[in-house]
Design a protein around this motif. Structure first.
Motif: not given
Length: 234
Positions: A4-20, A51-58, A158-159
């Protein structure tokens, strides 16, 4: 490190990379998409969420936002014992993602001369400065986000489709409510990169507008809490 920690870290990093990243592309000089406009920014942020959610949803629920995690803890979907680690992961991920944006666009930062434009690639700011109005904007934007997320959680979607729906939700909020403050609707998305703005060596960057910085933190948290209370009336 938990999944969970890794998913939230990596997902938020991707969110900012692509968003900002899309903000940097539109705002900084000499990019291919310079001056592409608000539609491009809102679309980029919406796609960044998906994209971030798909990447870390597992790995994790892909909250990627302390306001969303607060809402899920208040509604019983997230144990309060996990709330702090989720928020820490999100803030660290946002800071790391912003470092990646800076590295990606470093030649363009090197020639940028407008401090407001540079800060805008890190954090949000008001179109017209009015603390009460700006706070209301962040509360309302986050209220719409969280109320819709809570309602979607009980719908038979559906997910993968629900993730795309959240992407459309972010675009809709940006188009309709984002023009006043830049719709942070996420404390980590704003405060983490704003901290990196103070740390990273960027010429002509100016200050971080810290007198405003509390609004995109407090507003989303209040909006999320209000959405949970309203949803409880359903």
């Amino acid at each position: 490190m938990s999944n969970e920690f890794l998913g939230e870290f990596l997902g938020t990093a991707l969110l900012i990379l692509l968003g900002n990243g899309v903000v940097a592309g539109v705002v900084l000089p000499k990019t291919k998409n310079h001056n592409a406009g608000w539609i491009v920014i809102t679309a980029g942020w919406g796609l960044a969420v998906a994209i971030a959610a798909f990447a870390v949803g597992s790995l994790s629920p892909a909250h990627l936002n302390p306001a969303v995690s607060l809402a899920m803890a208040m509604s019983g979907s997230l144990p309060w014992a996990s709330f702090g680690s989720y928020v820490l992961a999100q803030f660290l991920g946002a800071m790391f993602g912003q470092i990646l944006v800076w590295l990606m666009y470093k030649p363009h930062y090197d020639i940028a001369e407008n401090p407001a434009d540079i800060l805008g690639t890190f954090s949000t700011g008001p179109a017209l400065r009015d603390n009460v109005s700006n706070l209301v904007s962040e509360i309302l934007g986050t209220f719409v986000l969280v109320l819709t997320l809570l309602a979607m959680g009980t719908a038979n979607i559906a997910a993968g489709v629900s993730t795309l729906a959240v992407s459309a939700l972010i675009i809709g909020i940006g188009l309709s409510l984002g023009g006043t403050t830049g719709y942070a609707i996420n404390p980590a998305r704003d405060l983490g990169p704003r901290l990196m703005h103070s740390i990273l060596p960027i010429a002509h960057k100016g200050d971080g507008d810290w007198s405003y910085a509390w609004i995109p933190v407090v507003g989303p948290l209040l909006g999320a809490a209000l959405a949970v209370l309203v949803y409880g009336l359903y």
